[in-house]
Write a protein that holds these residues in place. Structure first.
Motif, mmCIF file in Angstrom:
data_model
loop_
_atom_site.group_PDB
_atom_site.id
_atom_site.type_symbol
_atom_site.label_atom_id
_atom_site.label_comp_id
_atom_site.label_asym_id
_atom_site.label_seq_id
_atom_site.Cartn_x
_atom_site.Cartn_y
_atom_site.Cartn_z
ATOM 1 N N ARG A 59 8.409 -11.077 15.742
ATOM 2 C CA ARG A 59 8.639 -9.692 16.137
ATOM 3 C C ARG A 59 9.392 -9.638 17.464
ATOM 4 N NH1 ARG A 59 4.368 -4.859 17.580
ATOM 5 N NH2 ARG A 59 3.636 -6.397 19.077
ATOM 6 N N GLU A 110 13.092 -10.811 16.577
ATOM 7 C CA GLU A 110 13.915 -9.958 15.719
ATOM 8 C C GLU A 110 14.025 -8.533 16.233
ATOM 9 O OE1 GLU A 110 12.672 -10.168 11.660
ATOM 10 O OE2 GLU A 110 13.085 -12.322 11.488
ATOM 11 N N HIS A 111 12.967 -8.048 16.882
ATOM 12 C CA HIS A 111 12.978 -6.664 17.370
ATOM 13 C C HIS A 111 13.003 -6.592 18.897
ATOM 14 C CE1 HIS A 111 12.315 -4.792 13.409
ATOM 15 N NE2 HIS A 111 11.535 -5.818 13.161
ATOM 16 N N ASP A 112 13.049 -7.766 19.535
ATOM 17 C CA ASP A 112 13.014 -7.809 20.997
ATOM 18 C C ASP A 112 11.852 -6.968 21.500
ATOM 19 O OD1 ASP A 112 13.738 -8.468 23.568
ATOM 20 O OD2 ASP A 112 15.247 -6.891 23.751
ATOM 21 N N LEU A 113 10.690 -7.177 20.856
ATOM 22 C CA LEU A 113 9.532 -6.326 21.116
ATOM 23 C C LEU A 113 8.334 -7.200 21.436
ATOM 24 C CD1 LEU A 113 8.987 -3.243 21.031
ATOM 25 C CD2 LEU A 113 8.078 -3.575 18.740
ATOM 26 N N ARG A 169 13.209 0.410 19.743
ATOM 27 C CA ARG A 169 12.792 -0.861 19.152
ATOM 28 C C ARG A 169 11.384 -0.772 18.573
ATOM 29 N NH1 ARG A 169 12.528 -4.452 23.553
ATOM 30 N NH2 ARG A 169 13.498 -3.046 25.050
ATOM 31 N N ALA A 199 11.574 1.206 15.354
ATOM 32 C CA ALA A 199 12.271 0.434 14.324
ATOM 33 C C ALA A 199 11.362 -0.630 13.723
ATOM 34 C CB ALA A 199 13.518 -0.215 14.917
ATOM 35 N N ALA A 200 10.377 -1.085 14.519
ATOM 36 C CA ALA A 200 9.451 -2.124 14.043
ATOM 37 C C ALA A 200 8.193 -1.541 13.406
ATOM 38 C CB ALA A 200 9.057 -3.022 15.209
ATOM 39 N N TYR A 208 7.166 -3.314 10.431
ATOM 40 C CA TYR A 208 7.192 -4.766 10.548
ATOM 41 C C TYR A 208 5.873 -5.362 10.050
ATOM 42 C CZ TYR A 208 7.234 -9.422 12.510
ATOM 43 O OH TYR A 208 7.151 -10.788 12.648
#
Length: 673
Positions: A339, A342-345, A527, A530-531, A534
């Motif tokens: 995570r 891919e999501h810079d989270l 972000r 968007a996740a 996930y």
């Protein structure tokens, strides 16, 4: 002895006087309340007047006030602050309440009066007819029409089930309370500061030095997400999933087997083929086949998504030099790494923006904008020092009192739930609800703000959605008040309310940094949203597997060995190796702590089909706070309680019933193959 449990509690709020209630009040309070309730039942059943709604159903609805006060307060206290003395009382309460309920159901004269009112329901108003119908069905389904040995056996079964449910709950609580894993300083390596702080606070609460991991979800899940120590992750995870599955006094496996056998016998005494057929008859789903169709429609795409994710996580693990298959204690760790990549989270980056107090404010603000409610804190004695209370008004009108108890502690039942200390009704004036939300968030160190994960914040909104069902309830009779609806409809308001947490304008206003007060940066907000779906393959698989095991347990003959049956069901499904059921049988409290969700764990997903479609109504109107859509939601669902069949209420709001497509899209599974 003056017993505050039996007093008329002081207006305007009518809160229980927790500062005066002691454990010594509970047993005599129950006895006095049962005596009064039995006298009321005898008067109704023995009336010489021809049965009418006003002399039979209305007094049943108005009666047992003292009993309701005692029971609601006791079970609230026992669930949120258990002690050995309260656990002993709980077993005593279970036995006595089961005996009382059986007496009421077995009262042939009372049932005859209820049946007579039901037969004449065409002369009643809509709400009265609905209440009469529910009384008749509840009595019939509880065995009121049984006679002789069958009637006696039903009484025995219900008494035993009540006791087993209490034992199951107490065993689970004991396992959760007693297990700790101390962490040496070296074991803290790689853990974010918020996990270290939570582990330190957990040790302090238990009078221990240093840091510990407990089986509280708010601690063990982030530990599994962030600890690079695979050996410690395995130890903690296996303890977490083994709750209730230890040889000895807290073993729940034998309890589960006996519960399933007794439920099957109960259903067959009432003429049903299986307990699932019996349990699902009054729900929206109606049949086991309908439940299985829904779950299997979601299972295939969820499993495909999870298996694809497992391949990626396995490759990441092998890059770390770990050979062998991906295991259940690896999934959250590598999924968190993925995570971040891919999501810079990073959850450690998110948490300072998700303060408990600000998320409570956000939930309240959404309710204010949607339904015109206002919230003000009140100073009142509550069951525990951590709890807080607010009055809720619409204009000058008191709508409800809301109590929030948010922090995990030893002796508190795990999970999160909504309850009520008083139901809304209009039998003798405008009686408003006293509603509770109980959660198990990690308690911060003294002087520090409580920080939530995004999942924690979602839980807070979920439970407050249930609370709104009580707060906005506007019916005459307690029987149909608030959340007194079909089990697979009750999760609609709660799951629907979760959607407002993801509304960007809500997060921009309330997701502010705990130290600087700055709003969450736009790129981080984007972000995070968007996740939102996930890892949904994992989450859906662990849930649907639990729901299918629950259904299988109750759909046919009760298994003599539930653990073997569980394994058979999972093998037939092709359960991915690195995913376990969300709730394995020995700690499946939804199903075995009582009848509430038995054959009904699917309900969350059944309601999710509707909640995705219901929020779409706001989107179609152009605003998450569209006043006309909010007014329809309140009128047809939140204020209506159980005043009509659930599908009718939903159609009145939306004009139709939805399909599973909205659910798959909402979970990001619509493109999974």
């Amino acid at each position: 002895m003056t017993n505050p449990l039996l007093d008329t509690w002081t207006p305007p709020y009518g809160l229980p006087p927790f500062d005066r209630i002691e454990d010594a009040h509970f047993a005599p309070g129950l006895e006095a309340a049962l005596t009064e309730a039995r006298a009321e039942i005898a008067a109704i059943a023995g009336s010489a007047e021809a049965p009418t709604f006003d002399n039979t159903i209305r007094p049943l609805e108005a009666g047992a006030r003292k009993l309701g006060q005692v029971v609601r307060v006791f079970y609230h206290v026992a669930a949120t602050d258990s002690t050995p003395a309260r656990e002993a009382l709980q077993k005593d309460f279970s036995a006595k309440l089961s005996a009382y309920n059986s007496e009421v159901i077995s009262n042939a004269a009372l049932f005859a009066r209820i049946a007579a009112v039901w037969e004449g329901r065409e002369a009643l108003g809509a709400e009265e007819a609905r209440v009469a119908e529910l009384y008749y069905k509840d009595f019939t389904r509880a065995g009121a029409a049984l006679t002789g040995a069958d009637k006696d056996r039903m009484t025995e079964i219900k008494a035993r089930l009540a006791m087993l449910g209490t034992e199951f709950t107490q065993n689970l609580l004991a396992d959760e309370r007693d297990w700790v894993m101390p962490l040496a300083d070296a074991d803290l390596e790689g853990l974010p500061e918020f996990v270290v702080a939570t582990a330190r606070a957990a040790a302090e609460e238990r009078g221990m030095e240093g840091h510990v991991v407990t089986l509280s979800r708010s601690l063990i899940v982030p530990f599994l997400q962030f600890s690079p120590r695979r050996d410690l992750r395995e130890k903690a995870y296996e303890a977490w999933v083994a709750r209730g599955e230890h040889d000895g006094p807290t073993d729940n496996r034998g309890i589960a087997a006996e519960v399933l056998a007794l439920r099957e016998e109960r259903a067959k005494l009432l003429g049903y083929d299986s307990f699932a057929d019996y349990k699902l008859e009054p729900e929206m789903a109606k049949t086991p086949a309908a439940v299985r169709d829904l779950l299997m429609a979601v299972w295939a795409p969820a499993k495909a998504a999870a298996e694809a994710d497992a391949e990626v996580l396995t490759a990441m693990m092998q890059e770390d030099g770990v050979n062998g298959p991906l295991e259940a204690w690896d999934w959250r760790y590598y999924s968190e790494k993925r995570r971040q990549a891919e999501h810079d989270l990073d959850e450690a980056e998110l948490k300072p923006y998700l303060q408990l107090d600000k998320m409570i404010e956000a939930a309240f603000d959404c309710a204010a904008r949607l339904f015109g409610l206002s919230f003000a804190p009140i100073d009142a004695p509550l069951a525990h020092p951590d709890a807080r209370a607010w009055e809720i008004r619409r204009g000058e009108r008191l709508m409800a009192v809301f109590v929030g108890d948010y922090f995990a502690r030893a002796g508190k039942r795990s999970g999160a739930w909504c309850g009520s200390l008083r139901a809304q009704h209009k039998l003798d004036g405008d009686t408003r609800a006293i509603v509770t939300n109980v959660c198990n968030f990690a308690k911060p160190a003294k002087g520090q703000p409580a920080l939530l994960s995004f999942d924690d914040a979602r839980t807070l909104f979920h439970e407050f959605g249930h609370a709104l069902h009580h707060i906005l309830s506007d019916v005459t009779y307690p029987m149909i008040s608030g959340t007194s609806v079909a089990r697979d409809f009750v999760e609609l308001p709660s799951q629907l309310y979760e959607h407002w947490l993801e509304v960007p304008e809500v997060l921009r206003a309330f997701a502010v940094h705990a130290e600087t007060g700055a709003p969450m940066p736009a790129d981080l907000l984007a972000r995070m949203l968007a996740a939102a779906t996930y890892d949904m393959g994992f989450q859906t698989v662990e849930y649907v597997a639990s729901a299918l095991v629950d259904l299988d347990f109750h759909e046919g003959a009760a298994p003599a060995d539930p653990m073997a049956r569980q394994a058979e069901v999972l093998a037939k499904l092709g359960m991915p190796h690195a995913i376990r059921m969300r709730h394995a049988t020995p700690h499946f409290a939804h199903v075995f702590a009582g009848d509430g969700y038995s054959s009904g764990y699917y309900s969350y997903m059944w309601s999710e089909v509707m909640d995705a479609d219901a929020f779409a109504a706001f989107e179609e109107a152009g605003s998450a706070f569209d006043p006309d859509t909010a007014a329809k939601l309140e009128a047809h669902i939140l204020s209506a309680g159980g005043s009509a069949e659930a599908d009718g209420l939903y159609r009145a709001f939306r004009g139709r019933m939805p399909g599973v497509e909205a659910l798959l899209k909402g979970r990001g599974l619509d493109k999974a193959a």
